[in-house]
Design an enzyme around this catalytic site. Sequence first.
Site, PDB file in Angstrom:
ATOM      1  N   SER A 700     -65.156 -28.086  20.039  1.00  0.00           N
ATOM      2  CA  SER A 700     -66.037 -29.120  20.559  1.00  0.00           C
ATOM      3  C   SER A 700     -67.005 -29.660  19.523  1.00  0.00           C
ATOM      4  CB  SER A 700     -66.841 -28.566  21.742  1.00  0.00           C
ATOM      5  OG  SER A 700     -65.961 -28.162  22.760  1.00  0.00           O
ATOM      6  N   GLY A 701     -67.208 -28.964  18.426  1.00  0.00           N
ATOM      7  CA  GLY A 701     -68.171 -29.419  17.439  1.00  0.00           C
ATOM      8  C   GLY A 701     -68.737 -28.276  16.639  1.00  0.00           C
ATOM      9  N   LYS A 702     -69.896 -28.525  16.015  1.00  0.00           N
ATOM     10  CA  LYS A 702     -70.521 -27.550  15.140  1.00  0.00           C
ATOM     11  C   LYS A 702     -71.802 -27.005  15.768  1.00  0.00           C
ATOM     12  CE  LYS A 702     -68.699 -29.532  10.859  1.00  0.00           C
ATOM     13  NZ  LYS A 702     -69.021 -30.087   9.514  1.00  0.00           N
ATOM     14  N   VAL A 703     -72.190 -25.789  15.326  1.00  0.00           N
ATOM     15  CA  VAL A 703     -73.393 -25.138  15.837  1.00  0.00           C
ATOM     16  C   VAL A 703     -74.315 -24.848  14.658  1.00  0.00           C
ATOM     17  CG1 VAL A 703     -74.338 -23.202  17.124  1.00  0.00           C
ATOM     18  CG2 VAL A 703     -72.088 -24.100  17.726  1.00  0.00           C
ATOM     19  N   LYS A 718     -75.872 -27.240  19.376  1.00  0.00           N
ATOM     20  CA  LYS A 718     -74.442 -27.515  19.402  1.00  0.00           C
ATOM     21  C   LYS A 718     -74.243 -29.026  19.370  1.00  0.00           C
ATOM     22  CE  LYS A 718     -70.262 -26.648  22.118  1.00  0.00           C
ATOM     23  NZ  LYS A 718     -69.727 -26.000  23.327  1.00  0.00           N
ATOM     24  N   ASP A 828     -63.747 -19.474  30.746  1.00  0.00           N
ATOM     25  CA  ASP A 828     -63.488 -19.060  29.360  1.00  0.00           C
ATOM     26  C   ASP A 828     -64.353 -17.858  29.002  1.00  0.00           C
ATOM     27  OD1 ASP A 828     -62.148 -19.174  26.968  1.00  0.00           O
ATOM     28  OD2 ASP A 828     -63.504 -20.629  26.055  1.00  0.00           O
TER      29      ASP A 828
END
Length: 1022
Positions: A700-703, A718, A828
């Site tokens: 979903s992306g970067k943290v 996030k 999840d």
Amino acid sequence: MSKLTFPLLSLFLYLLITSIPFLVISQNVDTELDILLKLKQQLGNPLSLQSWTSSSSPCSWTEISCADGKVTNLLLSNKDISVEIPATICDLTNLTILDLSFNYIPGGFPRAVFNCSKLQRLNLSQNYFVGPIPDDIDHWLSNLKYLDLGANNFSGDIPPAIGNLTELQYLYLNSNQFNGTFPKEIGNLANLVELGLAYNGFVPSTIPVEFGKLSKLTFMWIRYANLISPIPDSFANLSSLEHLDLAVNNLEGSIPDGLFLLKNLTNLYLFRNKLSWEIPQKVEALNLVEIDLAMNNLNGSIPEDFGKLQNLKLLSLFTNQLSGEIPPSIGLISTLKTLKVFTNNLSGVLPPELGLHSKLEHFEVSTNHFSGQLPENLCAGGVLLGVVAFSNNLTGEVPQSLGNCDTLLTVQLYNNKFTGEIPSGIWTAVNMTYLMLSDNSFSGELPSSLASNLSRLEISNNKFSGPIPTGISRWVNLIVFEASNNLFSGEIPVEVTSLPLLTALFLDGNQFSGQLPTKIISWKSLTTLNLSRNALSGQIPTVMGSLPSLSYLDLSQNHFSGKIPSELGQLKLLELNLSSNQLFGQIPDQFDNLAYENSFLNNSNLCAVNPVLNLPNCYIRPRSSKKLSSKFLAMILVLAIAIFIGAAILTLLAFRGYQRKKQKRDLATWKLTSFQKVDFTEANILASLTENNLIGSGGSGKVYRIVVNHAGEFVAVKRIWNSKAFDEKLEKEFVAEVQILGTIRHSNIVKLLCYISSEESKLLVYEYLENQSLDRWLHGKNKRSSSAANSIHHAFLDWPRRMQIAIGAAQGLCYMHHDCSPPIIHRDVKSSNILLDSKFEAKIADFGLAKMLAKQGQAHTMSAVAGSFGYIAPEYAYTTKVNEKIDVYSFGVVLLELVTGREANVGDQNTSLAEWAWRRNLEGKPIVDCLDEGIKESCYLDEMTTVFKLGLICTSTAPSTRPSMKDVLQILRRISPRNYGEKLGSEFDVTPLLGNPTYLSSYRRSNRVSDDEYDISLDYSV
């Protein structure tokens, strides 16, 4: 009228009159048949009631009992009922017993039963009831003799009206969510025989003095109920009392001396309180079977009268301030199984006859001041599991009889004054797991064979001598081997490197010589290697650079020579010490930083290129004839640099002016929506979204980890990008997380502080959790730059801490499934989505895949299968209709990870962890062989075994046979002590596996609920 007519008429009248009762009975049965069939329909026609048909009499049905043809008992326990109780049930006007336990019945207290005027026994335990108990319960159910509302979600106060049910003999309100008070009026129940108020979160409450009036009471269970103040002196009047359990509270002051004068008392549990008391020396409660007063502030001595307790099985007094000796008479008790007096100020000689007259199982006397020898006959009964006597002043040799004790799991004698050799049978005891003998004066040589299950061998600071035997290759289960500061000699054999599970090897401070093995066979798990202070020589083997897990390497104070292999630079070492050797040449570039400033001391011929450390420069200086030319070139270089810097500064100033203008325009496009009070702005966050702050990335992306104030507090951010390819999908994930987390307030669910959005991307700002995710700790993936994370993750994640994490995560999921309306499915659940704060409290994270159920009890259609391999429930493969049971499956996998140490997608032979665990169990393999060797301590084996079984139940193929998260949480709570950092020994409250009758081949729960009266017997052949 003829003579024949009159007799016939008389006969007809007689038959008519005598048949009237039968006609009435038949009419009753027919009426109640209709009622029961209607009731079956209103209950949703559960499959378990298929035998209820109009073709048979209700009195023949398994769930029904009748008297004079009338239904009196209705037993609907474990029938998968999930609807509220209909009013029809009280149309059975003669109903006296109603059992609806172990179902899924929702709603408040069922006022429908108020119309059952003859009801004497009501069991509503193990359901989903919520809210308060009605204040007018006494007006409707005045005939009750038995009331069990245990294991529900009732809350608020327990009403004083309970005290008006004067016929009550059994009252169970345990294991609910009562958060108010319980009434003193319970003391008015003169007929009460058993009382259960345990496992509730009452406001801090004193025990009412009025409870001392319950003269018929035999059983009082108020464990874990937030009790405060002293135990009332009136308890000395409870002459019928047999079982008293007030454990795990905050009781203070003294214990009434009169308790030990109650002649019917058999079980006394007051452990883990704040009681300050001197145990009375006069004891007349001679029927006592179990005494557990551990973890208080008790002082004085152990009464001599305890030796008169000829039925005593358990004496647990550990973690107090007791002094004096253990009375010798305790060694004469023929029934004694468990003696736990560790962590006190006890002294003197241990009773020499301990174990001679009884089948002793647990002997734990560590951290005291005992002197003299160990009793000779501890294992005379042949069932001894452990000898735990470390940190005393014990002397002499270890009794030879312990060498014949095959049942031993652990021997812990470190930090004493023992001498002589270890009996050979101790080294090879078939079940031995931990052998810890450090800090004594033991001598002798190591045997070539060890117990096959031995995982931890600690023998440092003794006088062991001789070589390490080549037979060490057979010690295949060894995880830790500590043998520092002994007299071992000879070469270190290559067989040492064949131990596949070894994580720590300490051989420092011995007399080893020769070269190290140049071939390493199986050291893939080794994290710590200390061979310092020996006489080892030759070169450091290049192969050491290939050890994938090595974090600590100490080869100092030896005679190593040659160059340091450049391959060592490939290791991610947290500590390196090669000091005081004869090494020369260039050190690997990776070590030329201040983290290793003390790693190369006293090696005069080492150097570095452009050194940061205090080492010579390996660079060969130019010859003197070129000095002038070099100076000239240096001046030109300095001038060029100055010009370049000046131009760069001017350019930077111009660029910053442009950036400030652009930043103001850009900030206007961002919107911050806050869910909590925050002390930062979107500008603070946006300015810190740099690669230096990146801590993770996913689909979903970067943290990022970002500092938000001068106090150095962090948040986790996030970032979800909007791209053409994934725009719709990511938008849904973003909306899902915000929708759910923005409304949730729970200590075990990660807190969403705010979100920041623009057209290009969206930012979720969470609280930052210092210890990151569970999988990094559990599977050795922690990348913290602080001390020794990789090598000591097992030390941090000992079993009590793992239980703490399991319970915390279960609390979060239980809240989602049972306390949110509508319920929430995470979809999840996995160890990487369980985050840990500074105290290792667990929080559920990453709700990008979570969805809300449209309606309680109905499945929800998912557009696509989501989740992670190893955690995905099998029904995902053939349906998109799912419910909360998919989270239960995934959580079951997490439980198996916690207890086995294995990763979810790794079993063996291309199987997942759940498949591997089920197959092992179906093959009849011992559960203990499946447990994580790094934490497999004897005192926790019962807990670990139960959690393994629970993991299997949760990962059942059929969703209907999995427990609910509420059930899972209750089980975990009851097998774990309240303070996870401490341990109560081997005594547990083991709750039956709730809601899973399919798997219970044997389940016994008597009304006398002592620690060992819960029985789990699982049949996995279903």
